[in-house]
Design an enzyme around this catalytic site. Structure first.
Site, short mmCIF file in Angstrom:
data_model
loop_
_atom_site.label_atom_id
_atom_site.label_comp_id
_atom_site.label_asym_id
_atom_site.label_seq_id
_atom_site.Cartn_x
_atom_site.Cartn_y
_atom_site.Cartn_z
N ASP A 11 47.28 31.97 51.54
CA ASP A 11 47.52 32.88 50.36
C ASP A 11 48.29 32.21 49.30
OD1 ASP A 11 46.09 34.50 52.22
OD2 ASP A 11 47.69 36.22 52.31
N ASP A 52 43.99 36.86 50.47
CA ASP A 52 43.75 38.13 50.44
C ASP A 52 42.55 38.52 49.57
OD1 ASP A 52 45.48 39.05 52.32
OD2 ASP A 52 47.13 39.80 50.92
N HIS A 54 41.34 41.95 48.57
CA HIS A 54 41.27 43.44 48.83
C HIS A 54 40.25 44.16 47.74
CE1 HIS A 54 44.45 42.99 51.56
NE2 HIS A 54 45.35 42.69 50.85
N SER A 60 46.71 49.51 52.07
CA SER A 60 48.22 49.02 51.75
C SER A 60 48.50 49.25 50.28
CB SER A 60 47.95 47.65 52.22
OG SER A 60 47.40 46.93 51.12
N HIS A 99 47.61 44.22 44.67
CA HIS A 99 47.63 42.81 44.70
C HIS A 99 46.32 42.32 45.10
CE1 HIS A 99 48.94 43.56 48.79
NE2 HIS A 99 48.22 42.64 49.11
N LYS A 124 39.90 37.23 53.21
CA LYS A 124 40.36 38.32 54.12
C LYS A 124 40.97 39.61 53.68
CE LYS A 124 45.07 36.14 54.97
NZ LYS A 124 45.98 37.49 54.33
N GLU A 131 44.94 46.59 57.16
CA GLU A 131 45.77 45.58 56.96
C GLU A 131 45.14 44.32 57.48
OE1 GLU A 131 46.61 43.92 54.45
OE2 GLU A 131 48.67 44.99 54.05
N ALA A 172 53.12 34.63 52.89
CA ALA A 172 54.37 34.80 52.88
C ALA A 172 54.95 34.46 54.47
CB ALA A 172 54.95 36.09 52.53
N CYS A 176 51.87 37.11 56.12
CA CYS A 176 50.59 36.44 56.35
C CYS A 176 50.61 35.23 57.07
CB CYS A 176 49.82 36.39 55.22
SG CYS A 176 49.43 38.01 54.48
#
Length: 234
Positions: A11, A52, A54, A60, A99, A124, A131, A172, A176
């Site tokens: 990420d 990520d 999304h 989330s 995000h 993902k 999540e 982070a 993740c």
């Protein structure tokens, strides 16, 4: 058994990096030189990046919940395991700023990262209902490859290359990166998390994160340690 290592870069996206990321991790860009050094190594059999990815209605996102329980970083909501059709299974979900929305600039990997050697990128967190910190499964342990959750079955991809050891870096460290490393160890790979090549949303939790990693059979290693020297070109 032969040593066949893989590198997972977690990420490293615009939204997770200062100065403009909507969920910027402090010093997130500072780890790029270390990660690029690892990416440049000829010793890794497989190099994977995760993102990520999304949908805008992701569970989330604080903006998708009603006030007053919709404060980013502070609020938590109860989430059901609807992916597996087990609504009786619930967990607390921390809410985040919007995000890494699919197709957005914020979801792109930062330009400083040398992705030329990356074999493939895993997208993902595509299922709005749950999540997905780990690239191996969602927060309930479901793997929804091909069903909107994640683009690849990472454990199968690694096994297909006869990978024995997995090195995990990125953002982070307390979310993740941690969960991806734990997922790797659970899948049966000897797993290392390179300490200097991660940053946390909340650095104060790093001691607890390391305890959780140790409990999950993940070894935290240093860029100067033998484990990394084994895979870095000199």
């Amino acid at each position: 058994m032969s040593f066949r290592p893989a590198l997972i870069v977690v990420d490293m996206q615009n939204d997770f990096c200062p100065p403009d990321g909507s969920l910027a991790v402090s010093e997130g860009r500072d780890i790029v030189p270390l990660i690029n050094r690892l990416l440049a190594s000829r010793h890794f059999i497989l190099k994977v990046a995760t993102q990520d990815w999304h949908p805008a209605d992701h569970i989330s996102f604080a903006t998708n919940h009603a006030a007053p329980n919709n404060k980013p970083f502070e609020s938590f909501v109860d989430v059901q395991n609807l992916v597996a059709n087990k609504p009786e299974q619930t967990m607390k979900q921390r809410l985040w700023p919007v995000h890494c929305v699919q197709g957005s600039k914020g979801a792109e990997i930062i330009s400083e990262l040398d992705t030329s050697a990356v074999h493939f990128s895993i997208k993902k967190g595509q299922d709005a209902r749950v999540e997905m910190y780990s690239a191996f499964s969602d927060s309930f342990g479901n793997l929804t490859s091909g069903d909107g959750g994640v683009s690849h079955d990472l454990a199968k991809e690694l096994a297909a290359e006869n990978i024995t050891h997995v090195y995990v870096v990125g953002l982070a460290g307390d979310y993740c990166v941690k969960d991806t490393a734990l997922g790797s160890a659970k899948a049966g790979f000897t797993t290392y998390l390179v300490e200097e090549a991660q940053r946390c949303v909340d650095p104060r939790t790093w001691s607890d994160v390391k305890t959780a990693l140790a409990d999950g059979s993940v070894t935290v290693v240093s860029m100067d340690g033998d484990e990394v020297r084994r895979v870095v070109d000199h």
